[in-house]
Design a protein around this motif. Structure first.
Motif, PDB file in Angstrom:
ATOM      1  N   MET A   1       6.326 -12.564 -48.563  1.00  0.00           N
ATOM      2  CA  MET A   1       5.236 -12.195 -49.104  1.00  0.00           C
ATOM      3  C   MET A   1       4.454 -13.412 -50.139  1.00  0.00           C
ATOM      4  SD  MET A   1       5.301  -9.515 -51.846  1.00  0.00           S
ATOM      5  CE  MET A   1       6.377  -8.369 -50.534  1.00  0.00           C
ATOM      6  N   GLU A   2       3.645 -13.788 -50.011  1.00  0.00           N
ATOM      7  CA  GLU A   2       2.735 -14.810 -50.953  1.00  0.00           C
ATOM      8  C   GLU A   2       2.666 -13.977 -52.172  1.00  0.00           C
ATOM      9  OE1 GLU A   2      -1.623 -17.079 -51.881  1.00  0.00           O
ATOM     10  OE2 GLU A   2      -0.641 -15.867 -49.659  1.00  0.00           O
ATOM     11  N   ILE A   3       3.064 -14.372 -53.605  1.00  0.00           N
ATOM     12  CA  ILE A   3       2.369 -13.781 -54.213  1.00  0.00           C
ATOM     13  C   ILE A   3       1.754 -14.407 -55.617  1.00  0.00           C
ATOM     14  CG2 ILE A   3       3.263 -12.181 -57.362  1.00  0.00           C
ATOM     15  CD1 ILE A   3       5.950 -11.896 -55.078  1.00  0.00           C
ATOM     16  N   GLN A   4       0.793 -13.749 -56.371  1.00  0.00           N
ATOM     17  CA  GLN A   4      -0.010 -14.749 -56.804  1.00  0.00           C
ATOM     18  C   GLN A   4      -0.620 -13.947 -58.044  1.00  0.00           C
ATOM     19  OE1 GLN A   4      -3.262 -14.445 -53.573  1.00  0.00           O
ATOM     20  NE2 GLN A   4      -3.468 -17.031 -53.917  1.00  0.00           N
ATOM     21  N   VAL A   5      -0.721 -14.697 -58.987  1.00  0.00           N
ATOM     22  CA  VAL A   5      -0.950 -14.304 -60.549  1.00  0.00           C
ATOM     23  C   VAL A   5      -2.481 -14.057 -60.819  1.00  0.00           C
ATOM     24  CG1 VAL A   5      -0.736 -13.880 -63.005  1.00  0.00           C
ATOM     25  CG2 VAL A   5       1.019 -14.130 -61.649  1.00  0.00           C
ATOM     26  N   VAL A   6      -3.492 -13.030 -60.831  1.00  0.00           N
ATOM     27  CA  VAL A   6      -4.968 -13.521 -61.056  1.00  0.00           C
ATOM     28  C   VAL A   6      -5.164 -12.743 -62.740  1.00  0.00           C
ATOM     29  CG1 VAL A   6      -5.605 -14.101 -58.554  1.00  0.00           C
ATOM     30  CG2 VAL A   6      -5.574 -11.657 -59.517  1.00  0.00           C
ATOM     31  N   SER A   7      -6.071 -13.005 -62.766  1.00  0.00           N
ATOM     32  CA  SER A   7      -6.758 -12.372 -64.246  1.00  0.00           C
ATOM     33  C   SER A   7      -8.305 -12.082 -63.996  1.00  0.00           C
ATOM     34  CB  SER A   7      -6.879 -12.876 -65.465  1.00  0.00           C
ATOM     35  OG  SER A   7      -6.651 -12.888 -66.528  1.00  0.00           O
ATOM     36  N   GLY A   8      -8.040 -10.748 -64.592  1.00  0.00           N
ATOM     37  CA  GLY A   8      -9.398  -9.711 -64.126  1.00  0.00           C
ATOM     38  C   GLY A   8      -8.853  -8.290 -63.662  1.00  0.00           C
ATOM     39  N   ASP A   9     -10.161  -7.636 -63.594  1.00  0.00           N
ATOM     40  CA  ASP A   9     -10.493  -7.154 -63.164  1.00  0.00           C
ATOM     41  C   ASP A   9     -10.072  -6.075 -61.816  1.00  0.00           C
ATOM     42  OD1 ASP A   9     -11.595  -4.011 -63.462  1.00  0.00           O
ATOM     43  OD2 ASP A   9     -12.939  -4.424 -63.069  1.00  0.00           O
ATOM     44  N   ILE A  10      -8.989  -5.083 -61.902  1.00  0.00           N
ATOM     45  CA  ILE A  10      -8.511  -5.266 -60.921  1.00  0.00           C
ATOM     46  C   ILE A  10      -9.530  -4.255 -59.980  1.00  0.00           C
ATOM     47  CG2 ILE A  10      -7.553  -2.308 -61.106  1.00  0.00           C
ATOM     48  CD1 ILE A  10      -5.120  -3.578 -60.128  1.00  0.00           C
ATOM     49  N   THR A  11     -10.702  -3.801 -60.300  1.00  0.00           N
ATOM     50  CA  THR A  11     -10.948  -2.675 -59.604  1.00  0.00           C
ATOM     51  C   THR A  11     -12.583  -3.749 -58.149  1.00  0.00           C
ATOM     52  OG1 THR A  11     -13.267  -2.876 -61.087  1.00  0.00           O
ATOM     53  CG2 THR A  11     -11.116  -0.586 -61.032  1.00  0.00           C
ATOM     54  N   GLY A  12     -12.252  -5.231 -58.710  1.00  0.00           N
ATOM     55  CA  GLY A  12     -13.161  -6.079 -57.920  1.00  0.00           C
ATOM     56  C   GLY A  12     -12.464  -6.549 -56.931  1.00  0.00           C
ATOM     57  N   GLN A  13     -10.875  -6.669 -56.938  1.00  0.00           N
ATOM     58  CA  GLN A  13     -10.175  -7.194 -56.402  1.00  0.00           C
ATOM     59  C   GLN A  13     -10.049  -6.903 -54.995  1.00  0.00           C
ATOM     60  OE1 GLN A  13      -8.436 -10.005 -57.446  1.00  0.00           O
ATOM     61  NE2 GLN A  13      -9.264  -8.762 -59.158  1.00  0.00           N
ATOM     62  N   GLN A  14     -10.845  -8.239 -53.856  1.00  0.00           N
ATOM     63  CA  GLN A  14     -11.237  -8.106 -52.211  1.00  0.00           C
ATOM     64  C   GLN A  14      -8.996  -7.771 -51.418  1.00  0.00           C
ATOM     65  OE1 GLN A  14     -14.291  -7.805 -50.817  1.00  0.00           O
ATOM     66  NE2 GLN A  14     -15.123  -7.754 -52.859  1.00  0.00           N
ATOM     67  N   VAL A  15      -8.467  -6.881 -51.588  1.00  0.00           N
ATOM     68  CA  VAL A  15      -7.721  -6.615 -50.592  1.00  0.00           C
ATOM     69  C   VAL A  15      -8.131  -5.366 -50.378  1.00  0.00           C
ATOM     70  CG1 VAL A  15      -5.808  -7.677 -52.488  1.00  0.00           C
ATOM     71  CG2 VAL A  15      -6.611  -5.258 -52.816  1.00  0.00           C
ATOM     72  N   ASP A  16      -6.690  -5.076 -48.868  1.00  0.00           N
ATOM     73  CA  ASP A  16      -6.273  -3.758 -48.004  1.00  0.00           C
ATOM     74  C   ASP A  16      -6.220  -2.317 -49.548  1.00  0.00           C
ATOM     75  OD1 ASP A  16      -6.953  -5.119 -45.536  1.00  0.00           O
ATOM     76  OD2 ASP A  16      -4.748  -5.232 -46.170  1.00  0.00           O
ATOM     77  N   ALA A  17      -5.411  -2.828 -50.276  1.00  0.00           N
ATOM     78  CA  ALA A  17      -5.239  -1.696 -51.191  1.00  0.00           C
ATOM     79  C   ALA A  17      -4.886  -2.400 -52.821  1.00  0.00           C
ATOM     80  CB  ALA A  17      -3.611  -0.968 -51.226  1.00  0.00           C
ATOM     81  N   VAL A  18      -5.411  -1.495 -53.719  1.00  0.00           N
ATOM     82  CA  VAL A  18      -5.538  -1.586 -54.973  1.00  0.00           C
ATOM     83  C   VAL A  18      -4.363  -0.369 -55.245  1.00  0.00           C
ATOM     84  CG1 VAL A  18      -6.726  -1.702 -57.043  1.00  0.00           C
ATOM     85  CG2 VAL A  18      -7.831  -2.392 -55.120  1.00  0.00           C
ATOM     86  N   VAL A  19      -3.181  -0.613 -56.779  1.00  0.00           N
ATOM     87  CA  VAL A  19      -2.506   0.145 -56.759  1.00  0.00           C
ATOM     88  C   VAL A  19      -2.971   0.373 -58.810  1.00  0.00           C
ATOM     89  CG1 VAL A  19      -0.015   0.597 -58.464  1.00  0.00           C
ATOM     90  CG2 VAL A  19      -0.567  -1.372 -55.458  1.00  0.00           C
TER      91      VAL A  19
END
Length: 164
Positions: A1-19
């Motif tokens: 599994m790839e783990i990345q750190v990003v800064s910002g607003d979780i609600t705008g992330q382009q992912v399948d699921a937001v925690v």
């Protein structure tokens, strides 16, 4: 599994699921929880009420629709309050979120730093628990984003990830 750190607003992330770092009542709240409910709209709350009439206990996870968010699902976790809960409960939030992601078939998941806001967990320790748990988990998830909501949390997450 790839783990990345990003800064910002979780609600705008382009992912399948937001925690979502939810409270045990599962009816919306402040912080990450409030932001996710505000951005995703009333469908998330309606699904929480339907799927979790009694809420969730600390450390547990469950999914709902993501409403208007770019993600397909919201995976709600209930983190421990610092001084009332323990590290194993915090680690369970990440492990159980990945189990739920596997259940729904999510391949990419964005995580906030659970319990490090209003619940008072020390940021550096919360970041280490997040990274250690994700690294140790067996999951079908291919990509995890750890989303720092402030420069402090982003720095702590990057430092925890660099320790490995």
């Amino acid at each position: 599994m790839e783990i990345q750190v990003v800064s910002g607003d979780i609600t705008g992330q382009q992912v399948d699921a937001v925690v979502n770092a939810a409270n045990s009542g599962m009816r919306g709240g402040g912080g990450v929880d409030g932001a996710i409910h505000a951005a995703g709209g009333p469908a998330i709350l309606a699904d929480c009420i339907r799927r979790f009439p009694d809420g969730l206990p600390t450390g547990q996870a469950g999914w709902t629709t993501a409403g208007r968010l770019p993600a397909r699902w919201v995976i709600h976790v209930v983190g421990p309050i610092y001084g009332r809960g323990d590290r194993s409960q915090l680690a369970s939030c990440y492990a159980n979120a990945l189990a739920v992601a596997d259940e729904v078939g999510a391949e990419s998941v964005a995580f906030p730093l659970v319990s490090a806001g209003a619940y008072g967990w020390p940021v550096d320790d919360a970041a280490q628990v997040a990274v250690d748990t994700l690294r140790a988990s067996r999951s079908q998830v291919k990509r995890c984003l750890l989303v720092g909501y402030s420069p402090r949390t982003t720095t702590a997450l990057r430092a925890a990830l660099a320790r490995h």
